[in-house]
Design a protein around this motif. Structure first.
Motif, PDB file in Angstrom:
ATOM      1  N   VAL A   1       0.830  -1.360   0.049  1.00 46.26           N
ATOM      2  CA  VAL A   1       0.090   0.063  -0.026  1.00 46.26           C
ATOM      3  C   VAL A   1       0.811   1.180  -0.226  1.00 46.26           C
ATOM      4  O   VAL A   1       1.871   1.245   0.533  1.00 46.26           O
ATOM      5  CB  VAL A   1      -0.831  -0.004   1.095  1.00 46.26           C
ATOM      6  N   GLU A   2       0.433   2.149  -0.299  1.00 47.23           N
ATOM      7  CA  GLU A   2       1.007   3.685  -0.370  1.00 47.23           C
ATOM      8  C   GLU A   2       0.912   4.314   1.037  1.00 47.23           C
ATOM      9  O   GLU A   2      -0.419   4.434   1.366  1.00 47.23           O
ATOM     10  CB  GLU A   2       0.567   4.384  -1.814  1.00 47.23           C
ATOM     11  N   GLY A   3       1.852   4.753   1.654  1.00 49.72           N
ATOM     12  CA  GLY A   3       1.525   5.233   2.922  1.00 49.72           C
ATOM     13  C   GLY A   3       1.907   6.875   2.856  1.00 49.72           C
ATOM     14  O   GLY A   3       1.617   7.326   1.877  1.00 49.72           O
ATOM     15  N   GLN A   4       2.454   7.243   3.795  1.00 50.40           N
ATOM     16  CA  GLN A   4       2.480   8.644   3.878  1.00 50.40           C
ATOM     17  C   GLN A   4       3.626   9.123   2.921  1.00 50.40           C
ATOM     18  O   GLN A   4       4.426   8.267   2.514  1.00 50.40           O
ATOM     19  CB  GLN A   4       2.779   9.401   5.316  1.00 50.40           C
ATOM     20  N   GLN A   5       3.908  10.622   2.682  1.00 54.13           N
ATOM     21  CA  GLN A   5       5.281  11.090   1.933  1.00 54.13           C
ATOM     22  C   GLN A   5       6.302  10.915   2.867  1.00 54.13           C
ATOM     23  O   GLN A   5       6.203  11.545   3.922  1.00 54.13           O
ATOM     24  CB  GLN A   5       4.585  12.559   1.333  1.00 54.13           C
ATOM     25  N   GLY A   6       7.436  10.723   2.223  1.00 53.11           N
ATOM     26  CA  GLY A   6       8.616  10.594   2.802  1.00 53.11           C
ATOM     27  C   GLY A   6       9.333  12.117   2.700  1.00 53.11           C
ATOM     28  O   GLY A   6       8.898  13.025   2.022  1.00 53.11           O
TER      29      GLY A   6
ATOM     30  N   LYS B   1       7.543  15.440  -2.770  1.00 58.49           N
ATOM     31  CA  LYS B   1       7.820  14.682  -1.557  1.00 58.49           C
ATOM     32  C   LYS B   1       7.497  12.937  -2.130  1.00 58.49           C
ATOM     33  O   LYS B   1       6.493  12.766  -2.963  1.00 58.49           O
ATOM     34  CB  LYS B   1       7.199  14.860  -0.308  1.00 58.49           C
ATOM     35  N   PRO B   2       8.459  11.960  -2.055  1.00 59.80           N
ATOM     36  CA  PRO B   2       7.902  10.757  -2.554  1.00 59.80           C
ATOM     37  C   PRO B   2       7.020  10.077  -1.644  1.00 59.80           C
ATOM     38  O   PRO B   2       6.964  10.188  -0.422  1.00 59.80           O
ATOM     39  CB  PRO B   2       9.691  10.030  -2.448  1.00 59.80           C
TER      40      PRO B   2
END
Length: 411
Positions: A60-65, A72-73
């Motif tokens: 899953v895609e989580g928060q931005q790094g 932001k990735p």
């Protein structure tokens, strides 16, 4: 030739997929750009495989790094509660079942006692029934169960998934993989219980980060799981690690295997029980007598540990003697295999320092050189759940592990 090329392409694709999955798992969360840097795969390859994994529900895609400038990735994480694995620990007196997520966290578990008259068909049907019951109780779709791992006592042909000899069930040549895959329609992996424990410890316990380790399961029997260069070592006929049947006393008690003086006769559950009963019959004063209240069947590792914690000299002595016997076997293993770490698990290991300290003392006294004397010896990090988590890890390790060091890019 064309089919061979297609097969090779699919293999590389699978290897890269496992490589990316394992990096996402081991980092706890990582961006696509960082995956490309770590794997040396091209960004388009990473993007394509990440898209597949997202579509499959594995990540899953989580928060931005954090950003070093620009957008932001987005962090990718394992979708650990979207799929599940069943782990089964077939012990001496009971069969334990667990449902775990993709991080080997136990969601649900159950235990079934073993009947002395259990047949092969009884055994197989109990496993089928309990797996279906776990899935139903957890209220998960059947297609979310991605595999079943079984840790069996005794001798196992892991490649064929056959329990060659389960002495405590008195059963031979049980085709577990074939029968269960036919009935449940999910992949099944079968392994000796000590080896399953070693794999579980290396992935989720006190063996994380160790390429070479030996996990010793001390209970009714004594077995060792050997991991060398991150791979389980089974030996030619699957007998590697059967240290419980190495000789500790040439004039000792007859073992269940038919030989005399095996390590498990002096340091396993029954050996500890015999030592306690012998001293009590000689009239030795001990807290154990009060704790069992005339019932010798109550003598167990747990009861002896309870007595030892209260300062009972006999209980402490029994663990010390068992530790010395195991320490001698561990010293031999160090001289033969030279692992970086020894992990002691199983029910008897709950005695902690009462058992581990004498093991360490013998190794320090008898190992060949200073480095060998300092071999790390620790208690299991997975405790009571080591065998269950180890069984589940048989599936998870195959799903996540990268089997080849030299990965090729798919352009």
């Amino acid at each position: 030739m064309a089919s061979h090329l297609v097969g090779s392409f699919q293999l590389m694709k699978s290897l890269n997929r496992s490589l990316i999955l394992n990096i996402i798992r081991s980092t706890g969360g990582i961006s696509r750009a960082e995956i490309a840097k770590k794997t040396k795969l091209t960004p388009p390859t990473v993007t394509n495989i990440a898209s597949e994994l997202l579509n499959d529900g594995l990540v899953v895609e989580g928060q931005q790094g954090p950003s070093s400038g620009g957008r932001k990735p987005i962090i990718l994480r394992i979708n650990s509660r979207n799929f599940f694995v069943a782990g089964i620990d077939v012990g001496v007196s009971k069969i334990r079942f667990a449902l775990t997520d993709l991080e080997a966290q136990i969601v649900l578990q159950n235990t079934i006692p073993i009947d002395d008259s259990m047949t092969e068909e009884d055994f197989v049907q109990i496993i089928i029934r309990e797996i279906l019951r776990l899935v139903e109780t957890a209220a998960i779709p059947k297609d979310k169960l991605i595999g079943i791992g079984i840790g069996m006592h005794g001798i196992v042909n892991s490649s064929k998934g056959v329990a060659l000899f389960a002495p405590n069930l008195n059963l031979k040549n049980i085709p577990l993989k074939e029968r269960l895959e036919e009935e449940l329609l999910v992949p099944v992996r079968v392994e000796n219980d000590a080896r399953a424990m070693a794999l579980g410890e290396s992935w989720f316990g006190n063996g994380v980060g160790a390429e070479d380790l030996i996990c010793i399961n001390v209970g009714y029997g004594i077995g060792a799981g050997i991991l060398m260069n991150n791979e389980l070592f089974r030996g030619r006929h699957g007998l590697a690690g059967e240290i419980g049947h190495t000789v500790a006393d040439l004039n000792g008690t007859k073992c269940t295997c038919g030989n005399y003086g095996c390590l498990q006769t002096v340091a396993g559950h029954d050996g500890l029980k015999r030592a306690a009963m012998r001293e009590i019959s000689f009239g030795r004063k001990t807290l154990i007598t009060d704790l069992i209240n005339g019932d010798e069947n109550k003598i167990s590792g747990e009861l002896l540990h309870k007595a030892a914690l209260q300062g009972d000299e006999l209980a402490i002595e029994i663990f010390r003697d068992a530790g010395r016997y195991i320490g001698t076997a561990v010293t031999n293993l160090i001289h033969i295999m030279n692992p970086s770490k020894i992990i002691i698990g199983g029910g008897i290991s709950k005695a902690g320092p009462f058992l581990l300290d004498p093991i360490r003392e013998v190794v320090k006294q008898r190992a060949l050189d200073e480095e060998a004397k300092e071999t790390v010896i620790v208690q299991s990090g997975l405790g009571d759940e080591a065998a269950l988590i180890g069984a589940a890890t048989l599936v998870l390790a195959e799903m996540f592990a990268v089997q080849y060091q030299n990965q090729k890019e798919i352009l």
